[in-house]
Design an enzyme around this catalytic site. Structure first.
Site, short mmCIF file in Angstrom:
data_model
loop_
_atom_site.label_atom_id
_atom_site.label_comp_id
_atom_site.label_asym_id
_atom_site.label_seq_id
_atom_site.Cartn_x
_atom_site.Cartn_y
_atom_site.Cartn_z
N HIS A 128 1.68 2.47 -12.52
CA HIS A 128 1.70 2.08 -11.10
C HIS A 128 3.11 1.83 -10.58
O HIS A 128 3.30 1.71 -9.37
CB HIS A 128 0.85 0.83 -10.90
CG HIS A 128 -0.63 1.09 -11.05
ND1 HIS A 128 -1.48 1.22 -9.99
CD2 HIS A 128 -1.38 1.29 -12.14
CE1 HIS A 128 -2.70 1.47 -10.40
NE2 HIS A 128 -2.68 1.51 -11.73
N ASP A 157 9.99 0.72 -5.43
CA ASP A 157 8.55 0.42 -5.46
C ASP A 157 7.83 1.67 -5.94
O ASP A 157 8.12 2.77 -5.46
CB ASP A 157 8.08 0.06 -4.04
CG ASP A 157 6.99 -0.99 -4.02
OD1 ASP A 157 6.27 -1.11 -5.02
OD2 ASP A 157 6.86 -1.70 -2.99
C1 GDG Z 1 1.90 -2.29 -7.71
C2 GDG Z 1 3.19 -1.46 -7.50
C3 GDG Z 1 1.86 0.14 -6.14
C4 GDG Z 1 -0.37 -8.75 -0.45
N1 GDG Z 1 -0.41 -9.98 0.07
C5 GDG Z 1 -1.70 -10.26 0.21
C6 GDG Z 1 -2.45 -9.18 -0.24
N2 GDG Z 1 -1.61 -8.27 -0.63
C7 GDG Z 1 -2.07 -6.96 -1.11
C8 GDG Z 1 -1.63 -5.88 -0.16
C9 GDG Z 1 -1.68 -4.65 -1.05
C10 GDG Z 1 -1.34 -5.25 -2.42
O1 GDG Z 1 -1.53 -6.66 -2.34
C11 GDG Z 1 0.12 -5.04 -2.76
O2 GDG Z 1 0.27 -3.73 -3.14
P1 GDG Z 1 1.69 -3.03 -3.19
O3 GDG Z 1 1.44 -1.61 -3.42
O4 GDG Z 1 2.41 -3.30 -1.91
O5 GDG Z 1 2.53 -3.76 -4.34
P2 GDG Z 1 2.35 -4.35 -5.85
O6 GDG Z 1 1.53 -5.58 -5.86
O7 GDG Z 1 3.75 -4.53 -6.36
O8 GDG Z 1 1.58 -3.21 -6.67
C12 GDG Z 1 3.11 -0.73 -6.18
C13 GDG Z 1 0.62 -0.67 -6.50
O9 GDG Z 1 0.80 -1.35 -7.75
C14 GDG Z 1 -0.62 0.23 -6.62
O10 GDG Z 1 -0.44 1.26 -7.53
O11 GDG Z 1 1.71 0.66 -4.83
O12 GDG Z 1 4.26 0.09 -6.01
O13 GDG Z 1 4.34 -2.31 -7.54
O14 GDG Z 1 -2.95 -4.11 -1.10
O15 GDG Z 1 -2.51 -5.86 0.94
N3 GDG Z 1 -3.78 -9.12 -0.23
C15 GDG Z 1 -4.42 -10.19 0.25
N4 GDG Z 1 -3.76 -11.29 0.73
C16 GDG Z 1 -2.40 -11.37 0.73
O16 GDG Z 1 -1.80 -12.36 1.18
N5 GDG Z 1 -5.76 -10.16 0.28
#
Ligand code: GDG
Length: 464
Positions: A158, A366
């Site tokens: 990921h 990222d």
């Molecule tokens: C890893 C990789 C890759 C955030 N704050 C809240 C919340 N979130 C949710 C977002 C989004 C998820 O968390 C974060 O996803 P990201 O993709 O931005 O980042 P990582 O956590 O670092 O994830 C990344 C991912 O895996 C998938 O393969 O894209 O590059 O680092 O869905 O909405 N969700 C809730 N409340 C929050 O305050 N419910």
């Protein structure tokens, strides 16, 4: 149809309120795959025990069975807080300055991967497809093969794969990468990370790569390709239309009092470029005093990995910097930066995204970044907001109609905010349509179908 066994560090059991609850789109999508394939989701419960027992707790929710194990305190320290989050996470995000190389971490990582293999192995039947997720479990495939498993096993990373010249800073890097040859399919988020992996294999392992994506090292071959992850578009559409989201939207619009909202949503992590983002925003406030009262930045940043020191450090720095910016620019009736250290439910987030005229998403590195895609999906098609996105997020390769910026440059961030503020509606609509088309088409269902399809197409192999 073969059963699907998903193995990841943590298991996100599906819940009834999936469209509006706090659960991520990835969990929803994997749960859907597990229901289709009548599978099982295996991982760590998040609980610590005195001594590892290998006892498996089974749960069944919404047609999906999850199986979890507890880990010992030492396992969590060395494997999770140690090797996964103090060694691999920084290294894979190009931060060798933050990577800690400690033998006990590597030992704990190996031990927990063995424990995973020992406990999940007996649950796997000969015809099952096995899908291992992420950097916590890179050697798991090899551990399973050593226990005689001949199933098709895939691995999806990921996060980014670092350039070969950085990867070699990891002690025993060859062993880690060689263990990946036990998989049949290896998936990366983007062509860029795939290219770095192929380069490493050629340069460090003397392997070669066919144009069709097959990688050969000695007598082993594995299919490696890019499978960019997406959001669960339909689930998110439902969340945006929910009463909860509408309430959150109203709440934001009311409190904005006619000012434009710039939103950022990130786990509190140094890879997300929050400090650089705040400095870029500060530059904007300095350079464009005439715009100050017209907008504010809402940064939602729920803390993560609190047991790792570097996360404490970044938290303190952001507390200090946000305080300084507000002290410097605030007026009696205006606060330029709303910095919020708590998480919200998905429906609330959807409403906040829709209420924000601009999203400022500027990770330094990222794997993909799903927040950027969620922001796009949440917009009003008739009056959509503008996405400012780091060119170093995996998502930038798909979301080319965003305003792409170098997140290290204060000037570029400042210029992009000005451009977004002044963007004519026709241009906003044109850009958003192109972005939305991509986010809708390349969603999480397409992602998992592409990956599972490749795994189904792989030939079962002999163990070894
Ligand atoms: C890893 C990789 C890759 C955030 N704050 C809240 C919340 N979130 C949710 C977002 C989004 C998820 O968390 C974060 O996803 P990201 O993709 O931005 O980042 P990582 O956590 O670092 O994830 C990344 C991912 O895996 C998938 O393969 O894209 O590059 O680092 O869905 O909405 N969700 C809730 N409340 C929050 O305050 N419910």
């Amino acid at each position: 149809m073969s059963r699907l066994i998903v193995i990841s560090n943590r298991v996100s059991a599906p819940r009834a309120d999936s469209a509006t609850g706090a659960q991520g789109g990835l969990a929803v999508a994997l749960a859907a795959a597990l229901r289709d394939h009548k599978g099982l989701w295996f991982g760590w419960s998040g609980e610590k025990t005195e001594e590892f027992t290998g006892d498996i707790a089974f749960h069944r929710h919404g047609g999906v069975t999850s199986a979890t194990i507890d880990l010992e305190e030492q396992d969590v320290d060395e494997y999770y807080n140690g090797y996964a989050n103090r060694t691999l996470w920084p290294l894979f995000h190009y931060r060798i300055d933050l990577a800690e190389y400690d033998r006990s971490f590597a030992g704990g990582y190996e031990r927990v991967n063995e424990r995973f293999a020992d406990t999940v192995g007996p649950l796997i039947e000969p015809d099952d497809l096995v899908w291992v997720h992420d950097y916590h479990l890179i050697p798991l495939g090899q551990q399973l093969r050593q226990r005689g498993l001949r199933n098709r096993i895939g691995f999806f990373l990921h996060i980014p794969w670092p350039p070969a010249r950085l990867m070699v800073s990891l002690p025993f890097h060859e062993g880690l990468v060689l263990s990946m040859l036990a998989y049949d399919v290896i998936g990366f988020q983007t062509e860029e990370w795939l290219e770095s992996f192929r380069h490493y294999v050629e340069r460090e392992l003397g392997g070669h790569c066919d144009p069709d994506g097959t990688i050969h090292v000695g007598d082993r071959s594995v299919h490696a390709a890019a499978y960019p992850i997406g959001i669960d578009y339909r689930e998110f559409e439902t969340a945006v239309a929910s009463p909860k989201a509408r309430k959150a939207f109203e709440r934001m619009r009311q409190s904005a009092a006619g000012r434009q909202t710039i939103i950022g949503v990130d786990r509190l992590d140094y890879s997300k470029g929050l400090e650089e983002r705040f400095l870029g925003y500060r530059r904007f406030l300095e350079e464009h005093a005439e715009c100050r009262l017209k907008l504010f930045l809402l940064q939602i940043a729920p803390p993560s990995r609190g047991e790792v020191d570097t996360y404490e450090v970044i938290r303190e720095r952001l507390d200090e910097l946000s305080g300084r910016i507000n002290g410097e620019f605030a007026e009696v009736d205006w606060v330029p930066l709303r910095y919020v250290n708590q998480g919200y439910g998905r429906a609330d987030l959807a409403g906040f995204y829709r209420a924000a005229e601009i999203a400022l998403i500027t990770p330094l590195r990222d794997g993909m970044n799903l927040v950027a895609k969620e922001y796009v999906a949440a917009q009003d098609p008739k009056d959509p907001g503008v996405l400012i996105l780091s060119r170093f997020a995996g998502a930038a390769l798909q979301l080319k109609d965003a305003i792409l910026v170098n997140p290290y440059s204060k000037e570029e961030i400042s210029d992009a905010i000005l451009q977004a503020l002044n963007m004519p509606k026709a241009e906003r609509v044109r850009r958003w349509r192109a972005l939305n088309e991509n986010v809708r088409r390349e969603d999480v269902v397409a992602w998992r179908k592409a990956f599972v399809g490749a795994l189904e197409g792989a030939e079962s192999r002999s163990g070894g």
